[in-house]
Design an enzyme around this catalytic site. Sequence first.
Site, PDB file in Angstrom:
ATOM      1  N   GLY A 147       3.604   3.781   5.308  1.00  0.00           N
ATOM      2  CA  GLY A 147       4.599   3.365   6.304  1.00  0.00           C
ATOM      3  C   GLY A 147       5.185   1.996   6.053  1.00  0.00           C
ATOM      4  N   LEU A 148       4.797   1.366   4.933  1.00  0.00           N
ATOM      5  CA  LEU A 148       5.299   0.008   4.683  1.00  0.00           C
ATOM      6  C   LEU A 148       6.402  -0.005   3.611  1.00  0.00           C
ATOM      7  CD1 LEU A 148       1.995  -2.099   4.873  1.00  0.00           C
ATOM      8  CD2 LEU A 148       3.681  -1.718   6.673  1.00  0.00           C
ATOM      9  N   SER A 166       6.736   1.491   0.547  1.00  0.00           N
ATOM     10  CA  SER A 166       6.465   1.382  -0.896  1.00  0.00           C
ATOM     11  C   SER A 166       7.407   2.272  -1.714  1.00  0.00           C
ATOM     12  CB  SER A 166       5.012   1.728  -1.203  1.00  0.00           C
ATOM     13  OG  SER A 166       4.755   3.074  -0.874  1.00  0.00           O
ATOM     14  N   SER A 167       7.745   3.454  -1.205  1.00  0.00           N
ATOM     15  CA  SER A 167       8.582   4.392  -1.979  1.00  0.00           C
ATOM     16  C   SER A 167       9.981   3.824  -2.180  1.00  0.00           C
ATOM     17  CB  SER A 167       8.698   5.731  -1.252  1.00  0.00           C
ATOM     18  OG  SER A 167       7.431   6.234  -0.971  1.00  0.00           O
ATOM     19  N   PRO A 218       0.833  -1.208   0.000  1.00  0.00           N
ATOM     20  CA  PRO A 218       0.000   0.000   0.000  1.00  0.00           C
ATOM     21  C   PRO A 218       0.869   1.259   0.000  1.00  0.00           C
ATOM     22  CG  PRO A 218      -0.486  -1.377   1.930  1.00  0.00           C
ATOM     23  CD  PRO A 218       0.594  -2.074   1.167  1.00  0.00           C
ATOM     24  N   ASP A 242      14.808   2.890   5.091  1.00  0.00           N
ATOM     25  CA  ASP A 242      13.892   2.280   4.116  1.00  0.00           C
ATOM     26  C   ASP A 242      14.648   1.726   2.895  1.00  0.00           C
ATOM     27  OD1 ASP A 242      12.083   3.247   5.946  1.00  0.00           O
ATOM     28  OD2 ASP A 242      10.704   4.062   4.473  1.00  0.00           O
TER      29      ASP A 242
HETATM   30  C1  MEV Z   1      10.028   6.078   7.741  1.00  0.00           C
HETATM   31  O1  MEV Z   1       9.789   4.763   7.267  1.00  0.00           O
HETATM   32  C2  MEV Z   1      10.834   6.052   9.002  1.00  0.00           C
HETATM   33  C3  MEV Z   1      11.176   7.423   9.577  1.00  0.00           C
HETATM   34  O2  MEV Z   1      11.968   7.168  10.736  1.00  0.00           O
HETATM   35  C4  MEV Z   1      11.943   8.281   8.593  1.00  0.00           C
HETATM   36  C5  MEV Z   1      13.347   7.752   8.299  1.00  0.00           C
HETATM   37  O3  MEV Z   1      13.931   7.057   9.130  1.00  0.00           O
HETATM   38  O4  MEV Z   1      13.885   8.109   7.240  1.00  0.00           O
HETATM   39  C6  MEV Z   1       9.939   8.175  10.018  1.00  0.00           C
END
Ligand code: MEV
Length: 283
Positions: free
Chosen positions: A90-91, A93-94, A86, A137
């Site tokens: 937060g999973l 995808s980017s 999705p 990520d």
């Molecule tokens: C994003 O998946 C995780 C954050 O800690 C940002 C990052 O670490 O680059 C919010």
Amino acid sequence: MIASAPGKIILFGEHAVVYGRRALVSAIDLRCKVEVRKSVDFRINSPLGTTNLDFKVHPYVSYAIRRFQEIQSLKGAEISIESEIPIASGLGSSSAVTVATLKALSEEFNVNLSDQEIFEIARKVELDVQGRGSGIDPFISTFGGSWIFPDKKKVDLSLELFVIKLWERATKVMVEKVANLRQRYPEIVDKIFDAIDAITLRAVEPGLQMEELIYLNQSLLRAIGVSSAKIDDLVAKLEKEGFFVKITGAGGGGCVFGLFKGKKPENSFLVRTNAEGVRIEDS
Ligand code: MEV
């Protein structure tokens, strides 16, 4: 050439990791697949639409191509994206689309980038788009498995988790929100980050009390402003039903997750941790 890369779940440590604290992260069994074919101009096809290089509609793929062109000049490429992850949730995808695009470009144009090189370019792309970020990520999408980051310590973490998708939001906005809070209260926010770092370290100790740590980390994420009244209500409702959940990733929406112990809440889906990193798929 077709490449795929996994999404990710941050078990503990999001946001604190942007400030050098440690996070526990694992690749999950949802993947993004990218097909790249040599062409005379650029075309990007995805569920978001069909565009040329377009830094608004397809920012990660467009910057990935621009960064790749620093290594190898390209006349054009046809890029097709299919994803099980999705978006803006937060999973990861980017990063998955960035890493899979770089791997497929690298193979299609015989550049043979190593995984380390792919990670380093994907990290630049993350900064091109978001301006700030820890690199967690692109790291996990490239290498897969489970890690303490930024220590790059591999851990063995085979878990089944339930995930509830909330609404989409931009990581950049949430990261900036935390940066603003920290600017106003550095002596308080840095101590919260230290506490989150301690949670990550406890999470990899034997005899882990995962649900207590989930509760503690969610409380601290609320303190730094990345939960919301609606998320807090959901967390409280689920706790009454016996489920402990926390935000994963940037928060403000996105997803919450908990440990699957045979029963999952309404509207949730299951994921497995420890998935394989970026790879070439059969055409
Ligand atoms: C994003 O998946 C995780 C954050 O800690 C940002 C990052 O670490 O680059 C919010």
